[in-house]
Design a protein around this motif. Sequence first.
Motif, PDB file in Angstrom:
ATOM      1  N   GLN A   1       4.171 103.961  18.581  1.00 45.15           N
ATOM      2  CA  GLN A   1       3.147 103.709  19.603  1.00 45.15           C
ATOM      3  C   GLN A   1       1.922 104.598  19.380  1.00 45.15           C
ATOM      4  N   PHE A   2       2.150 105.885  19.170  1.00 44.10           N
ATOM      5  CA  PHE A   2       1.027 106.812  18.978  1.00 44.10           C
ATOM      6  C   PHE A   2       0.333 106.587  17.637  1.00 44.10           C
ATOM      7  N   LYS A   3       1.098 106.297  16.606  1.00 45.26           N
ATOM      8  CA  LYS A   3       0.518 106.038  15.288  1.00 45.26           C
ATOM      9  C   LYS A   3      -0.363 104.792  15.332  1.00 45.26           C
ATOM     10  N   SER A   4       0.096 103.742  16.036  1.00 49.28           N
ATOM     11  CA  SER A   4      -0.702 102.512  16.104  1.00 49.28           C
ATOM     12  C   SER A   4      -1.987 102.728  16.903  1.00 49.28           C
TER      13      SER A   4
ATOM     14  N   SER B   1      10.556 109.115   9.983  1.00 53.54           N
ATOM     15  CA  SER B   1      10.089 108.354  11.149  1.00 53.54           C
ATOM     16  C   SER B   1       8.571 108.313  11.234  1.00 53.54           C
ATOM     17  N   GLY B   2       7.894 109.134  10.413  1.00 52.85           N
ATOM     18  CA  GLY B   2       6.439 109.071  10.345  1.00 52.85           C
ATOM     19  C   GLY B   2       5.682 110.162  11.073  1.00 52.85           C
ATOM     20  N   VAL B   3       6.355 111.222  11.514  1.00 54.80           N
ATOM     21  CA  VAL B   3       5.627 112.283  12.203  1.00 54.80           C
ATOM     22  C   VAL B   3       4.735 113.034  11.220  1.00 54.80           C
ATOM     23  N   ASP B   4       3.702 113.644  11.759  1.00 55.51           N
ATOM     24  CA  ASP B   4       2.807 114.476  10.951  1.00 55.51           C
ATOM     25  C   ASP B   4       3.327 115.899  10.848  1.00 55.51           C
ATOM     26  N   GLY B   5       4.135 116.291  11.820  1.00 57.73           N
ATOM     27  CA  GLY B   5       4.687 117.633  11.825  1.00 57.73           C
ATOM     28  C   GLY B   5       5.611 117.815  12.999  1.00 57.73           C
ATOM     29  N   ILE B   6       6.273 118.952  13.006  1.00 55.68           N
ATOM     30  CA  ILE B   6       7.117 119.313  14.141  1.00 55.68           C
ATOM     31  C   ILE B   6       6.538 120.566  14.795  1.00 55.68           C
ATOM     32  N   ILE B   7       7.021 120.829  15.987  1.00 51.92           N
ATOM     33  CA  ILE B   7       6.707 122.063  16.696  1.00 51.92           C
ATOM     34  C   ILE B   7       8.045 122.721  16.995  1.00 51.92           C
TER      35      ILE B   7
END
Length: 150
Positions: free
Chosen positions: A10-13, A41-47
């Motif tokens: 959802q956020f990527k789109s 899954s396509g995340v840019d990074g983790i926190i």
Amino acid sequence: MFEVQERIDQFKSAGKRVFVDIDFVSGLSGDEDSVIYLKKSGVDGIITAKLRIFKQAVNVGLNQSLLRFFVLDSRAVDKGIQQIVSNGIRNIEILPGIVAAKIAPKIRAHAPDITIVAAGLIDTAEEIETLKKHVDAVSTSSTTLWSYRW
């Protein structure tokens, strides 16, 4: 955990970068498999607040990941700076974010190229105006600030 992929998509789109707070996702244990799952899954990074997990993320190519830096007192700041320098940390999230204006210059004196995100207790545009002189981004749950233009 069952909503993670749907939310990422959802956020990527919508053209957003996605960072997942791995310490707070039920079902993800914070091991290397969880980090790899999030990368796939396509995340840019983790926190994360855990150095071990942060290093795992960087090792699998999630180089934009953020290590959480809690500002509890002066001693915690000194230990945090020491950890940043000795581990070559490039991206941090300062909590509570409202103190980042005071702490970020101290961190940058030791790690000038570090990316700093201020997060927590940021409620007004005036606070963002003060913070943006010292940090690279802010993270806030205040929905009224989500449309703020940096």
